[in-house]
Design an enzyme around this catalytic site. Structure first.
Site, PDB file in Angstrom:
ATOM      1  N   ASP A 173      -3.927   3.859  13.890  1.00 33.47           N
ATOM      2  CA  ASP A 173      -3.506   3.522  13.556  1.00 33.47           C
ATOM      3  C   ASP A 173      -3.873   5.842  12.389  1.00 33.47           C
ATOM      4  O   ASP A 173      -4.541   6.288  13.138  1.00 33.47           O
ATOM      5  CB  ASP A 173      -3.299   3.270  12.161  1.00 33.47           C
ATOM      6  CG  ASP A 173      -4.257   3.120  11.159  1.00 33.47           C
ATOM      7  OD1 ASP A 173      -5.148   4.334  11.567  1.00 33.47           O
ATOM      8  OD2 ASP A 173      -4.389   2.302   9.723  1.00 33.47           O
ATOM      9  N   ARG A 232       0.995  -1.094  -0.221  1.00 38.97           N
ATOM     10  CA  ARG A 232       0.053  -0.091  -0.083  1.00 38.97           C
ATOM     11  C   ARG A 232       1.228   1.452  -0.180  1.00 38.97           C
ATOM     12  O   ARG A 232       1.143   1.087   0.918  1.00 38.97           O
ATOM     13  CB  ARG A 232      -0.710   0.033   1.505  1.00 38.97           C
ATOM     14  CG  ARG A 232      -1.858   1.861   0.993  1.00 38.97           C
ATOM     15  CD  ARG A 232      -2.943   1.405   2.470  1.00 38.97           C
ATOM     16  NE  ARG A 232      -3.116   1.299   3.272  1.00 38.97           N
ATOM     17  CZ  ARG A 232      -3.653   1.637   4.820  1.00 38.97           C
ATOM     18  NH1 ARG A 232      -4.901   1.793   3.745  1.00 38.97           N
ATOM     19  NH2 ARG A 232      -3.366   1.276   5.983  1.00 38.97           N
TER      20      ARG A 232
END
Length: 538
Positions: A445, A165
């Site tokens: 996160d 990613r």
């Protein structure tokens, strides 16, 4: 690739030297990144301007909706290119940062796929980013090993597929300049990983595969498709070799799922429910409208309101187009030395995965190796085949209002204080170089930190009535918010002491969070102003 095959009038300038850059930032690799930037940089800038204009229209009252000029795509009978055999079974994927030890642990977890995350789970210091790319090179060569505390870690022979990613289209890599301007972080991560690993992954059937984050429109999907097409030609890969899974984690993208798949139809393998960023995007997109204020984060669950409709639409659209519908991340993580809390976390994950597999999702995400067998058991029991793509969901009719319906519930002082604590703690850890942080038995996160500070802004902007600890109601204003932030600072000082408080960058984190929460206009991303501080500290 010979350097003379790559031409650009503006060679890149690397501002800093960090460990590992000698074999990551080779002249050939940098020239390839520079060519991507030269060819696509202006297009990318125009897409970011389009985001700003789209938000301005929503602020003025134009609600997100299905696009009238793409009705034929939504209603058409067509499918994307077949998903390759090696991606047929993705029932459990583990995600994590590109830290060396954590990559090895994830690759040895027993999951079908590991997503190596340069985005929300990695604090993007130049040291971290280059180390992550160096780790990809070692993974490519079968030499990804780590020694620490007298122990040696290496990747097992039956390691899962790896999907990269890259960072989002809105981000820049400030340490590499082209023509005096920072290179796109998305093109930097994609370009380096494809240049170094693309042909090797293709030769062994391991890719190259990507997750694409934070797309807001099918125009951005078209951009990525053109990047893929150009890059495959330059690297020497057959067209369609690259396969991408798009995270549907913005509100506007939820209305354009068919169109996103159409634009990437030769390169797409699936869509993913990026639930935490999606909640953040909902708050950010609907920020000016008091009717869309959300309650405490704990009450914004996947089985209700706009989140339930979004998940149902994703499964329906993906299966109609012949690609995977991937479930999202359950934030609960194992709790050491607390059997009761640990079992509660496992039960939470089981319930989440049962909901997903029952809806028709073809796989799911976990954030910790201990959760792989928990999720695996659910999908093995409920999904005997490799996926559920052949299970149609055409009976679900998702109207635009269903994708906008807010969750109902209270906003409490405890919820405000939790958001303050999570945002400051996460950002302090992020400034210290850590992107995936366990807080209050949840894996946080950048997305969950964004939710926390965006809710603070939303509640303060609309003077939302907060249920206080004594049961009264009080509107949240900037003065009270400042007092609550100050109280959290005092708690952190008491817990860490003055030296630990300053070494932990809590003062910088608290300042950034308070400024974002009280700004006249909601900042698009809190990590954007924090990135300059991170670079200075790196």
């Amino acid at each position: 690739m010979p350097l003379d095959r790559i031409t650009t009038a503006l060679p890149p300038v690397v501002l800093r030297r960090v460990a590992g850059d000698d074999h990551v930032l080779t002249p050939e690799a940098l020239a390839f990144v520079a060519e991507l930037q030269a060819r696509f940089g202006l297009r990318l800038h125009a897409l970011m301007v389009a985001r700003t204009r789209r938000q301005a229209r929503t602020d003025a009252g134009e609600m997100p909706d299905y696009l009238p000029d793409t009705r034929d795509i939504r209603q058409g009978i067509w499918q994307a290119s077949p998903v390759p055999a090696q991606l047929a079974d993705r029932r459990v994927e583990i995600t994590g940062p590109v830290d060396r030890k954590m990559m090895i642990n994830a690759l040895n977890s027993g999951a079908r796929v590991f997503m190596a995350d340069f985005e929300d789970a990695t604090a993007p210091s130049f040291t971290n980013i280059i180390a992550g790319h160096a780790n990809l090179l070692d993974y490519r060569d079968g030499t990804l090993e780590h020694q620490a505390n007298g122990k040696s870690y290496s990747v097992n022979a039956d390691a899962p597929l790896l999907i990269v990613r890259p960072r989002g289209l809105h981000l820049a890599e400030a340490n590499v300049l082209i023509g005096g301007q920072p290179v796109s972080a998305a093109l930097f991560d994609f370009g380096l990983s494809l240049f170094h690993c693309g042909r090797a992954f293709a030769a062994t059937g391991r890719g190259p595969f990507y997750y694409l984050p934070k797309l807001e429109s099918h125009g951005e999907a078209r951009f990525w498709n053109e990047v893929f097409t150009f890059a495959q030609d330059r690297i020497g890969l057959a067209q369609g070799t690259i396969k991408a899974t798009v995270l549907i984690e913005t509100l506007h993208a939820a209305f354009q799922m068919d169109e996103i798949i159409w634009e990437l139809r030769d390169h797409i393998a699936g869509l993913n429910c990026g639930r935490w960023d999606y909640i953040f995007s909902y708050i950010k997109t609907m920020r000016n409208h008091a009717a869309f204020v959300l309650p405490d984060r704990a009450e914004v669950t996947m089985d209700q309101a706009f989140l339930a409709s979004y998940a149902a639409r994703l499964v329906k659209v993906c299966h109609r187009r012949g690609i995977h519908a991937m479930g999202g991340m359950s934030a609960a993580i194992p709790v050491r030395d607390d059997a009761e809390a640990n079992e509660a976390a496992f039960a939470q994950v089981r319930a989440d995965k049962l909901r997903e597999v029952g809806m028709g999702f073809d796989g799911c995400w976990v954030a910790h190796p201990d959760l792989v067998p928990v999720a695996q058991a659910i999908f093995d029991a409920e999904m005997p085949g490799p996926n559920q793509i052949r299970k149609p969901r055409q009976e679900w009719r998702i109207e635009p209002a269903m994708l906008l319906r807010p969750h109902q519930g209270k906003v409490t002082q405890a919820g405000v204080e939790t958001n303050i604590a999570v945002a400051i703690e996460y950002l302090a850890q992020w400034l210290s170089g850590r992107g995936a942080v366990p807080i209050h038995n949840l894996m946080e996160d950048a997305a969950t930190a964004e939710i926390s500070r965006a809710q603070l802004w939303q509640w303060q902007r609309h003077r939302t009535a907060i249920v206080t600890h004594d049961g009264a109601e009080r509107p949240l204003d900037s003065a009270w918010l400042g007092e609550l932030v100050q109280a959290e600072i005092l708690r952190l000082l008491d817990r860490h002491g003055p030296n630990g408080f300053h070494r932990g960058h809590y003062a910088s984190a608290a300042r950034i969070v308070l400024e974002a929460a009280t700004a006249p206009e909601l900042p698009d991303f809190i990590t954007t102003p924090a990135y300059a501080v991170l670079n200075a500290l790196d």
